[in-house]
Design a protein around this motif. Sequence first.
Motif, PDB file in Angstrom:
ATOM      1  N   SER A  81     -12.393  37.228 -37.939  1.00 52.69           N
ATOM      2  CA  SER A  81     -12.072  37.124 -36.519  1.00 52.69           C
ATOM      3  C   SER A  81     -11.840  35.669 -36.148  1.00 52.69           C
ATOM      4  O   SER A  81     -12.362  34.755 -36.787  1.00 52.69           O
ATOM      5  CB  SER A  81     -13.203  37.701 -35.651  1.00 52.69           C
ATOM      6  N   VAL A  82     -11.033  35.477 -35.117  1.00 53.71           N
ATOM      7  CA  VAL A  82     -10.789  34.144 -34.555  1.00 53.71           C
ATOM      8  C   VAL A  82     -10.973  34.250 -33.055  1.00 53.71           C
ATOM      9  O   VAL A  82     -10.268  35.015 -32.387  1.00 53.71           O
ATOM     10  CB  VAL A  82      -9.368  33.647 -34.887  1.00 53.71           C
ATOM     11  N   ALA A  83     -11.933  33.493 -32.525  1.00 53.91           N
ATOM     12  CA  ALA A  83     -12.207  33.523 -31.086  1.00 53.91           C
ATOM     13  C   ALA A  83     -12.965  32.267 -30.699  1.00 53.91           C
ATOM     14  O   ALA A  83     -13.792  31.764 -31.470  1.00 53.91           O
ATOM     15  CB  ALA A  83     -13.029  34.766 -30.717  1.00 53.91           C
ATOM     16  N   ALA A  84     -12.667  31.769 -29.518  1.00 56.29           N
ATOM     17  CA  ALA A  84     -13.371  30.605 -28.962  1.00 56.29           C
ATOM     18  C   ALA A  84     -13.374  29.419 -29.920  1.00 56.29           C
ATOM     19  O   ALA A  84     -14.361  28.680 -30.024  1.00 56.29           O
ATOM     20  CB  ALA A  84     -14.808  30.993 -28.592  1.00 56.29           C
ATOM     21  N   TYR A 344     -19.531  30.397 -39.486  1.00 55.12           N
ATOM     22  CA  TYR A 344     -18.249  30.183 -38.817  1.00 55.12           C
ATOM     23  C   TYR A 344     -17.668  28.826 -39.196  1.00 55.12           C
ATOM     24  O   TYR A 344     -18.372  27.941 -39.696  1.00 55.12           O
ATOM     25  CB  TYR A 344     -18.405  30.255 -37.286  1.00 55.12           C
ATOM     26  N   VAL A 345     -16.377  28.668 -38.933  1.00 55.46           N
ATOM     27  CA  VAL A 345     -15.654  27.411 -39.145  1.00 55.46           C
ATOM     28  C   VAL A 345     -15.083  26.951 -37.818  1.00 55.46           C
ATOM     29  O   VAL A 345     -14.533  27.747 -37.046  1.00 55.46           O
ATOM     30  CB  VAL A 345     -14.515  27.596 -40.171  1.00 55.46           C
ATOM     31  N   ASP A 346     -15.220  25.661 -37.537  1.00 58.73           N
ATOM     32  CA  ASP A 346     -14.630  25.040 -36.355  1.00 58.73           C
ATOM     33  C   ASP A 346     -13.144  24.801 -36.637  1.00 58.73           C
ATOM     34  O   ASP A 346     -12.784  23.927 -37.423  1.00 58.73           O
ATOM     35  CB  ASP A 346     -15.358  23.724 -36.063  1.00 58.73           C
ATOM     36  N   ILE A 347     -12.295  25.564 -35.996  1.00 58.30           N
ATOM     37  CA  ILE A 347     -10.861  25.525 -36.289  1.00 58.30           C
ATOM     38  C   ILE A 347     -10.243  24.165 -35.968  1.00 58.30           C
ATOM     39  O   ILE A 347      -9.415  23.648 -36.725  1.00 58.30           O
ATOM     40  CB  ILE A 347     -10.134  26.641 -35.506  1.00 58.30           C
ATOM     41  N   ASP A 348     -10.641  23.570 -34.866  1.00 59.57           N
ATOM     42  CA  ASP A 348     -10.041  22.300 -34.454  1.00 59.57           C
ATOM     43  C   ASP A 348     -10.299  21.169 -35.438  1.00 59.57           C
ATOM     44  O   ASP A 348      -9.604  20.153 -35.417  1.00 59.57           O
ATOM     45  CB  ASP A 348     -10.574  21.895 -33.075  1.00 59.57           C
ATOM     46  N   ARG A 349     -11.289  21.324 -36.305  1.00 61.87           N
ATOM     47  CA  ARG A 349     -11.615  20.267 -37.261  1.00 61.87           C
ATOM     48  C   ARG A 349     -10.833  20.387 -38.567  1.00 61.87           C
ATOM     49  O   ARG A 349     -10.898  19.490 -39.411  1.00 61.87           O
ATOM     50  CB  ARG A 349     -13.112  20.330 -37.595  1.00 61.87           C
ATOM     51  N   MET A 350     -10.115  21.465 -38.752  1.00 65.99           N
ATOM     52  CA  MET A 350      -9.460  21.695 -40.033  1.00 65.99           C
ATOM     53  C   MET A 350      -8.395  20.636 -40.349  1.00 65.99           C
ATOM     54  O   MET A 350      -8.405  20.035 -41.425  1.00 65.99           O
ATOM     55  CB  MET A 350      -8.830  23.092 -40.054  1.00 65.99           C
ATOM     56  N   VAL A 351      -7.490  20.406 -39.433  1.00 65.18           N
ATOM     57  CA  VAL A 351      -6.401  19.452 -39.703  1.00 65.18           C
ATOM     58  C   VAL A 351      -6.925  18.019 -39.828  1.00 65.18           C
ATOM     59  O   VAL A 351      -6.557  17.310 -40.781  1.00 65.18           O
ATOM     60  CB  VAL A 351      -5.298  19.560 -38.630  1.00 65.18           C
TER      61      VAL A 351
END
Length: 366
Positions: A81-84, A344-351
Amino acid sequence: MLTDVEELVRCESFSSDLGAVARSAEVVGSVGARLLGAPPERIAIGGVSHLRWSFGTPKVLLVGHHDTVWPMGSIRSRPWSVAAGRARGPGVLDMKAGLVLMFHALASLPSPDGVCVIVNGDEEVGSTTSRQLIEQSAAGCAATFVLEASADDAGALKTARKGTSRYEIVVHGKAAHAGQEPEKGVNATIEVAHQVLSVTGLGASAAAAVDGGPLGAATITPTLLSAGSARNTVPALARLTVDVRAPSAASQEAIDVLVRGMTPRTPGARLEVRGGRQRPPMGPESSAALFALASRIAAEQGHEPLRGVSVGGASDANYTAAMGCPTLDGLGAVGAGAHADSEYVDIDRMVPRARLLAELIARTRR
């Protein structure tokens, strides 16, 4: 990147299911081949599937793993899932997202020359079959970057790790009828209870013998326990598993001597000690220069200041550091809850994390 992470998460890869690990290797290999422009070398050792890419004469080693602690079917109760701003799913943090981050970082460079990539399939169970492969690859490199998740949800890198030892203490007693003639037996349950208490005192003995240094004191923890075969039988056999985390090679050796020196308390009982030292400690000196470089790059790229922390958990970084190769760990995804339902993984930190790794690679392979 999220699409790639989803593909890896949906392909479950429980370490103990070699078929699942083999299927995962196919998926990881496909994603890596698409991004790196070359298929991996598929290496099966002891039935476990590992992957390796090697470009030119490697000076930098990138290490990750594709096996997870999650039993097959976990994807149904913990679906992708991807949320928030968070991505969730079994193994997303440890370490499917780290693999994707690694592939994208390397693909962003003009060329992958000078880099070796190893993705093993048994890290969660000690890297038993892949250890030699990892050590041989690290021996000729100037730097190893390990894509385990960050140390916390703020993105701290892992600059030192305790070493690990695993023991099984087998207690041999003698069976007898518990109602008619219990006095003729040797009760392994009673003896293993004594040994549980003995193990809890070994930590203090080890701390008194060897200074833990910056990684703190050793921990010696009784974990799994089993005894007996029937409710009406004096137990003839008992087993105790002991988890050891050691801050230095000296403390790891001292604890090994203590464990092997344990003696039975119950007349007629016999102890058998199995197992021993596994991963060697990774001292902070192994990562000091690379962490300083990473901190400079982070500042140049406008990131918040990096933190480096020492952790009790072990990884393949322990092996590469022990080979004398400078090693920095925790460069993978940022998040929390590894091995837990809250993973969970913090999406904004990936790039930003991928950009940091890409520049680290570029500067250390020169």
